[in-house]
Design a protein around this motif. Sequence first.
Motif, mmCIF file in Angstrom:
data_model
loop_
_atom_site.group_PDB
_atom_site.id
_atom_site.type_symbol
_atom_site.label_atom_id
_atom_site.label_comp_id
_atom_site.label_asym_id
_atom_site.label_seq_id
_atom_site.Cartn_x
_atom_site.Cartn_y
_atom_site.Cartn_z
ATOM 1 N N ASP A 117 0.868 -1.176 0.000
ATOM 2 C CA ASP A 117 0.000 0.000 0.000
ATOM 3 C C ASP A 117 0.903 1.223 0.000
ATOM 4 O O ASP A 117 2.044 1.146 -0.451
ATOM 5 C CB ASP A 117 -0.975 -0.019 1.198
ATOM 6 N N SER A 118 0.447 2.340 0.510
ATOM 7 C CA SER A 118 1.242 3.561 0.423
ATOM 8 C C SER A 118 2.422 3.599 1.388
ATOM 9 O O SER A 118 3.359 4.373 1.203
ATOM 10 C CB SER A 118 0.353 4.789 0.688
ATOM 11 N N ILE A 119 2.415 2.752 2.417
ATOM 12 C CA ILE A 119 3.475 2.752 3.425
ATOM 13 C C ILE A 119 4.076 1.366 3.638
ATOM 14 O O ILE A 119 5.295 1.202 3.679
ATOM 15 C CB ILE A 119 2.955 3.282 4.781
ATOM 16 N N HIS A 120 3.218 0.358 3.761
ATOM 17 C CA HIS A 120 3.679 -0.967 4.167
ATOM 18 C C HIS A 120 4.307 -1.716 2.995
ATOM 19 O O HIS A 120 3.870 -1.591 1.856
ATOM 20 C CB HIS A 120 2.516 -1.761 4.766
ATOM 21 N N LEU A 121 5.322 -2.502 3.329
ATOM 22 C CA LEU A 121 6.122 -3.150 2.309
ATOM 23 C C LEU A 121 5.558 -4.508 1.913
ATOM 24 O O LEU A 121 4.922 -5.197 2.710
ATOM 25 C CB LEU A 121 7.562 -3.319 2.813
ATOM 26 N N SER A 122 5.826 -4.876 0.682
ATOM 27 C CA SER A 122 5.490 -6.196 0.161
ATOM 28 C C SER A 122 6.575 -7.177 0.606
ATOM 29 O O SER A 122 7.595 -6.777 1.181
ATOM 30 C CB SER A 122 5.442 -6.133 -1.361
ATOM 31 N N PRO A 123 6.409 -8.469 0.328
ATOM 32 C CA PRO A 123 7.494 -9.419 0.627
ATOM 33 C C PRO A 123 8.816 -9.008 -0.029
ATOM 34 O O PRO A 123 9.882 -9.150 0.573
ATOM 35 C CB PRO A 123 6.961 -10.737 0.056
ATOM 36 N N GLN A 124 8.761 -8.478 -1.258
ATOM 37 C CA GLN A 124 9.982 -8.029 -1.926
ATOM 38 C C GLN A 124 10.608 -6.850 -1.180
ATOM 39 O O GLN A 124 11.833 -6.760 -1.038
ATOM 40 C CB GLN A 124 9.683 -7.623 -3.370
ATOM 41 N N GLY A 125 9.752 -5.931 -0.700
ATOM 42 C CA GLY A 125 10.258 -4.803 0.067
ATOM 43 C C GLY A 125 10.887 -5.238 1.373
ATOM 44 O O GLY A 125 11.953 -4.738 1.769
ATOM 45 N N ASN A 126 10.251 -6.177 2.063
ATOM 46 C CA ASN A 126 10.817 -6.709 3.301
ATOM 47 C C ASN A 126 12.179 -7.350 3.057
ATOM 48 O O ASN A 126 13.107 -7.209 3.864
ATOM 49 C CB ASN A 126 9.866 -7.733 3.920
ATOM 50 N N GLN A 127 12.298 -8.062 1.944
ATOM 51 C CA GLN A 127 13.570 -8.700 1.617
ATOM 52 C C GLN A 127 14.667 -7.661 1.395
ATOM 53 O O GLN A 127 15.781 -7.796 1.904
ATOM 54 C CB GLN A 127 13.414 -9.570 0.364
ATOM 55 N N LEU A 128 14.361 -6.606 0.635
ATOM 56 C CA LEU A 128 15.362 -5.591 0.346
ATOM 57 C C LEU A 128 15.803 -4.870 1.614
ATOM 58 O O LEU A 128 17.007 -4.654 1.839
ATOM 59 C CB LEU A 128 14.808 -4.590 -0.670
ATOM 60 N N VAL A 129 14.852 -4.496 2.456
ATOM 61 C CA VAL A 129 15.180 -3.824 3.707
ATOM 62 C C VAL A 129 16.016 -4.738 4.604
ATOM 63 O O VAL A 129 17.027 -4.317 5.188
ATOM 64 C CB VAL A 129 13.891 -3.369 4.423
ATOM 65 N N SER A 130 15.613 -5.991 4.707
ATOM 66 C CA SER A 130 16.321 -6.941 5.570
ATOM 67 C C SER A 130 17.759 -7.160 5.096
ATOM 68 O O SER A 130 18.697 -7.183 5.908
ATOM 69 C CB SER A 130 15.574 -8.277 5.603
ATOM 70 N N LYS A 131 17.943 -7.321 3.789
ATOM 71 C CA LYS A 131 19.288 -7.531 3.243
ATOM 72 C C LYS A 131 20.179 -6.327 3.509
ATOM 73 O O LYS A 131 21.339 -6.471 3.911
ATOM 74 C CB LYS A 131 19.205 -7.794 1.735
ATOM 75 N N THR A 132 19.634 -5.139 3.290
ATOM 76 C CA THR A 132 20.432 -3.925 3.450
ATOM 77 C C THR A 132 20.860 -3.726 4.896
ATOM 78 O O THR A 132 22.029 -3.431 5.190
ATOM 79 C CB THR A 132 19.641 -2.698 2.956
ATOM 80 N N ILE A 133 19.924 -3.887 5.825
ATOM 81 C CA ILE A 133 20.248 -3.702 7.242
ATOM 82 C C ILE A 133 21.203 -4.797 7.714
ATOM 83 O O ILE A 133 22.157 -4.520 8.461
ATOM 84 C CB ILE A 133 18.968 -3.694 8.092
ATOM 85 N N SER A 134 20.994 -6.020 7.282
ATOM 86 C CA SER A 134 21.852 -7.136 7.701
ATOM 87 C C SER A 134 23.293 -6.913 7.260
ATOM 88 O O SER A 134 24.235 -7.150 8.027
ATOM 89 C CB SER A 134 21.322 -8.455 7.136
ATOM 90 N N ARG A 135 23.465 -6.458 6.015
ATOM 91 C CA ARG A 135 24.824 -6.183 5.531
ATOM 92 C C ARG A 135 25.494 -5.094 6.369
ATOM 93 O O ARG A 135 26.686 -5.187 6.690
ATOM 94 C CB ARG A 135 24.786 -5.770 4.059
ATOM 95 N N GLN A 136 24.724 -4.081 6.750
ATOM 96 C CA GLN A 136 25.292 -2.997 7.546
ATOM 97 C C GLN A 136 25.680 -3.484 8.937
ATOM 98 O O GLN A 136 26.709 -3.079 9.485
ATOM 99 C CB GLN A 136 24.284 -1.857 7.661
ATOM 100 N N ILE A 137 24.873 -4.358 9.521
ATOM 101 C CA ILE A 137 25.194 -4.893 10.843
ATOM 102 C C ILE A 137 26.483 -5.702 10.793
ATOM 103 O O ILE A 137 27.370 -5.558 11.645
ATOM 104 C CB ILE A 137 24.028 -5.755 11.365
#
Length: 328
Positions: free
Chosen positions: A300-320
């Motif tokens: 929707d206008s704010i909440h992420l799809s499964p693809q969005g969750n994957q991208l966010v998770s990958k990016t944060i995990s790499r930074q950690i």
Amino acid sequence: MKVVLIIFALTAGLWAAIEVLLRVLLGFGNPLIYIADAECGYLLAPNQRVRRLGNRIEINEYSMRTGAIAPSPAAETLRVLLLGDSVANGGWWTHQTDTISEIMARLLRLQLQHLASDPQLGSQVNYSNFEVLNCSANSWGPRNQLAYAKRFGVFGAKALVLLLNTDDLFASAPCALVVGRDRSYPDRKPRSATLELLSRYLLPVAPTAQLPPPVATSGDVVGCNLEAIRQIQKIAVSANVEFLLAVTPKRGELGGPGPRDWEVKARARLAELVETEKITYIDFLPIFNCAAEFPTLYRDSIHLSPQGNQLVSKTISRQIVALFLHKS
């Protein structure tokens, strides 16, 4: 009289069948329950397990969307504390294993195994497992998250991730008045699945005029939320915890014409805070804009799809991982 009894029996049987189907197949009649809290505004009631539209939702004893945990992690486990709102929580539309926290934990374990097998980097790996605790609730803003961190601490985490979206910069102060009054924050189970379906999704939204007015606060809402972010960072620093701030954009900020004037100003103030406090920061606005299929990142206008969750998770995990390798 006999006809009336037959009609009554058929009606009762039909209602019972609908009730069973709604409960068994869709999970109606068993929503997540909220509790009012003077500091946090509201919390998900502890120790809940429900299934909504086929998605499993588990809330532990600390009102986290996470399974039961020990107060402190095992020595070989690197624990990450994720503070967030409905984006981090995943809501009823996300299965427990598909939340950002669960995806992050899996990705971190995979990266850990890969690094451990590297002859050059393996000696820098001091842990054999990761946990990501999901401390979040729908419509929470930085001040709700700050209150939670003050109440419960960091649970022995080595990294604290504050995951916000642009709207959170404009979030109001914590308010407990919605619990039990707004149908999105029930404080008890409904009498039946059919009644819940009718009241939550089919009947018009009841007016909220009966809610008392919120307590007046500073007119600078963005400033209040930026200060809450700074206070969360202070909690992390005082606990010797790595602090990472990540902000996802709203769908309307992507592409042209981009963020609106007030969003640009709020983001500029956030950037100034990040620079002043030397906060490790991930701005997902340029990352999402560079994604080849960014329209698929949202449900929707704010909440992420499964693809969005994957991208966010990958990016944060790499930074950690980068933070801890650098620290080593």
